[in-house]
Motif scaffolding. Structure first.
Motif, PDB file in Angstrom:
ATOM      1  N   GLY A  51      53.876 -39.725  97.899  1.00 49.01           N
ATOM      2  CA  GLY A  51      54.289 -40.602  99.004  1.00 49.01           C
ATOM      3  C   GLY A  51      55.583 -40.096  99.616  1.00 49.01           C
ATOM      4  N   THR A 106      54.898 -36.897 101.610  1.00 48.49           N
ATOM      5  CA  THR A 106      54.189 -37.158 102.869  1.00 48.49           C
ATOM      6  C   THR A 106      55.121 -37.798 103.893  1.00 48.49           C
ATOM      7  OG1 THR A 106      52.264 -37.581 101.494  1.00 48.49           O
ATOM      8  CG2 THR A 106      52.045 -38.109 103.814  1.00 48.49           C
ATOM      9  N   TYR A 107      55.958 -38.713 103.440  1.00 48.53           N
ATOM     10  CA  TYR A 107      56.921 -39.353 104.353  1.00 48.53           C
ATOM     11  C   TYR A 107      57.810 -38.273 104.990  1.00 48.53           C
ATOM     12  CZ  TYR A 107      60.181 -42.743 106.280  1.00 48.53           C
ATOM     13  OH  TYR A 107      60.945 -43.495 107.144  1.00 48.53           O
ATOM     14  N   ILE A 133      55.865 -36.245 107.627  1.00 44.40           N
ATOM     15  CA  ILE A 133      55.591 -36.906 108.915  1.00 44.40           C
ATOM     16  C   ILE A 133      56.879 -37.158 109.696  1.00 44.40           C
ATOM     17  CG2 ILE A 133      54.572 -38.921 110.077  1.00 44.40           C
ATOM     18  CD1 ILE A 133      52.710 -39.248 107.743  1.00 44.40           C
ATOM     19  N   THR A 190      55.733 -45.294 109.419  1.00 42.78           N
ATOM     20  CA  THR A 190      55.664 -43.994 108.748  1.00 42.78           C
ATOM     21  C   THR A 190      55.402 -44.193 107.250  1.00 42.78           C
ATOM     22  OG1 THR A 190      57.253 -43.179 110.369  1.00 42.78           O
ATOM     23  CG2 THR A 190      56.870 -41.783 108.457  1.00 42.78           C
ATOM     24  N   SER A 212      52.235 -42.989 105.198  1.00 41.49           N
ATOM     25  CA  SER A 212      52.465 -42.074 104.064  1.00 41.49           C
ATOM     26  C   SER A 212      51.761 -42.572 102.819  1.00 41.49           C
ATOM     27  CB  SER A 212      53.964 -41.954 103.758  1.00 41.49           C
ATOM     28  OG  SER A 212      54.638 -41.499 104.885  1.00 41.49           O
ATOM     29  N   GLU A 242      48.835 -32.942 108.888  1.00 43.18           N
ATOM     30  CA  GLU A 242      48.575 -33.600 107.587  1.00 43.18           C
ATOM     31  C   GLU A 242      47.084 -33.891 107.384  1.00 43.18           C
ATOM     32  OE1 GLU A 242      50.380 -35.158 104.772  1.00 43.18           O
ATOM     33  OE2 GLU A 242      51.671 -33.493 105.316  1.00 43.18           O
TER      34      GLU A 242
END
Ligand SMILES: Nc1ncnc2c1ncn2[C@@H]1O[C@H](COP(=O)(O)OP(=O)(O)OP(=O)(O)O)[C@@H](O)[C@H]1O
Ligand SMILES: [Mg+2]
Length: 388
Positions: free
Chosen positions: A210, A213-214, A217, A289, A293, A332
């Motif tokens: 997580g 991914t955050y 992005i 976001t 995520s 992504e």
């Protein structure tokens, strides 16, 4: 896993529709109310046997029709499977699920045939609202790769319902039946321990994925997104015993209030940005976001744990993302079979392999038409702000 075809019959505003989607990104654009979310909902039905919408089964059959069908052929590790859901209007008990034409008796028998992860605007509630949505998020994720977990969850819920019914009765009528409480608690203890073990393991993976991914992005290192698991049993050496002890300890209070106050049904996920509780401190963009995520991290977790890559459904994800975040989002999702909706074709700049479809519903019936594939669509520049 790859969806090879989707057929809808009398499902919401679809009358008869067959779609052969692309293996990569499938972009569906169309006006409000045209049928974009309905299509994603149908995929969700075939993956989990139910709608992602609260209104679910009652309104899923096309108005005025006697039955509705969603059918998907999915290819998983060289095996082709056909999943069919038959629905009858206004009757929750008349839903039939077939795998390769054979009727299944339990939801757990369909778990894993088609795995999907859906992001829809309601998922902002994962950050903004109370713990029940976060538990649901965890439960749906784990159930898709762990059938034992799904069964434990059902057993625990059924034990909890019985215990709560008895507590309510004791509160109102007093005395009789109090000696039955330990039996219910005993039946809940094993499933409770299995639930906590399943959640602990998944959240450990989710936490790193997580955060990563955050960062991908947002493109910002200075925003540190963290996910951690909060449970009264998490630290326990023997969760079953700890559960029974907590139940015994809270029994008198529970009789007074008429509800079970401890246990996995009270677990939560703590979501923080730079060590601050997101619910209290985060901005709208940060919340979006973070929710996104969590869903993309779920894709990675499911792939890691289950060995299969689920199908990704992104409903109306673009609306509040700036140009850079949209672009990062596209990179992504490029590895996944994705079904993504937006109102304008120009909302998203896609690279590589993809297909674009126009969804329309001129006369109240949804129609999907393929518009183009493989060409890059220019991203619309944001409009100048109007200060007049
Ligand atoms: N059971 C049903 N029978 C017929 N039509 C239905 C049924 N349920 C929903 N609809 C219609 O489906 C449409 C909504 O479809 P959907 O939610 O997929 O729209 P959408 O394209 O996602 O729109 P938006 O861009 O606003 O999110 C509405 O026009 C609604 O009236
Ligand atoms: Mg919609």
């Amino acid at each position: 896993m790859i969806i090879q075809d989707i057929t809808l019959r009398n499902f919401r505003n679809y009358r008869e529709m067959t779609l052969l989607p692309h293996e990569g990104v499938n972009l569906f654009f169309g006006a409000n109310g045209s049928g974009k979310t309905n299509l994603l909902e149908a995929i969700h039905y075939c993956a989990l046997g139910k709608s992602h919408r609260i209104t679910g089964d009652q309104s899923a059959v096309r108005m005025g029709e006697q039955f509705g069908v969603c059918e998907i052929t999915v290819m998983t590790g060289g095996v082709r499977r056909k999943i069919t859901i038959r629905l009858v209007p206004n009757d929750l008990n008349k839903k039939t699920i077939l795998i390769d034409g054979k009727r299944i008796q339990r939801f757990s028998d369909m778990m894993g045939c088609l795995q999907c992860v859906i992001f829809s605007p309601e998922d902002l509630g994962l950050i903004k609202e109370g713990p029940s949505l976060r538990r649901r998020y965890l439960d749906m994720m784990i159930s898709q790769v762990n059938r034992g977990y799904f069964i434990a969850l059902q057993q625990y819920r059924s034990g909890l319902e019985q215990r709560n019914a008895l507590l309510r009765n004791l509160r109102v009528n007093g005395g009789t039946g109090k000696n039955l409480l330990p039996d219910f608690e005993q039946a809940m203890a094993g499933p409770a321990a299995a639930i906590v073990a399943g959640r602990s393991k998944i959240v450990e993976l989710l936490s790193d994925l997580g955060a990563e991914t955050y960062r991908n992005i947002s493109g910002l290192d200075r925003e540190e997104f963290r996910v951690s698991y909060h449970s009264s049993l998490r630290e326990a050496e023997n969760p079953e015993e700890a559960f029974l002890a907590q139940m015994a300890e809270s029994r008198e209070d529970d009789i007074r209030t008429g509800v079970t106050s401890v246990g996995p049904h009270r677990d939560d996920l703590n979501l923080s940005l730079n060590k601050k509780n997101m619910k209290v401190f985060a901005s709208q963009g940060q919340i979006r976001t973070a929710a996104l995520s969590l869903k993309l991290a779920q894709m990675k977790v499911l792939r890691q744990v289950g060995g299969e890559t689920p199908v990704l459904l992104l409903d109306d994800v673009m609306s509040e993302l700036d140009k850079n975040r949209r672009r990062r989002l596209v990179s992504e999702i490029s590895d996944y079979q994705t079904f993504i909706t937006c109102t304008d074709e120009s909302d998203l700049e896609l690279d590589g392999d993809y297909r674009v479809y126009r969804v329309s519903a001129e006369d109240g019936t949804a129609d999907i038409e393929e518009t183009n594939a493989g060409e890059s669509i220019p991203l619309a520049e944001p409009a100048e702000p109007d200060f007049s």
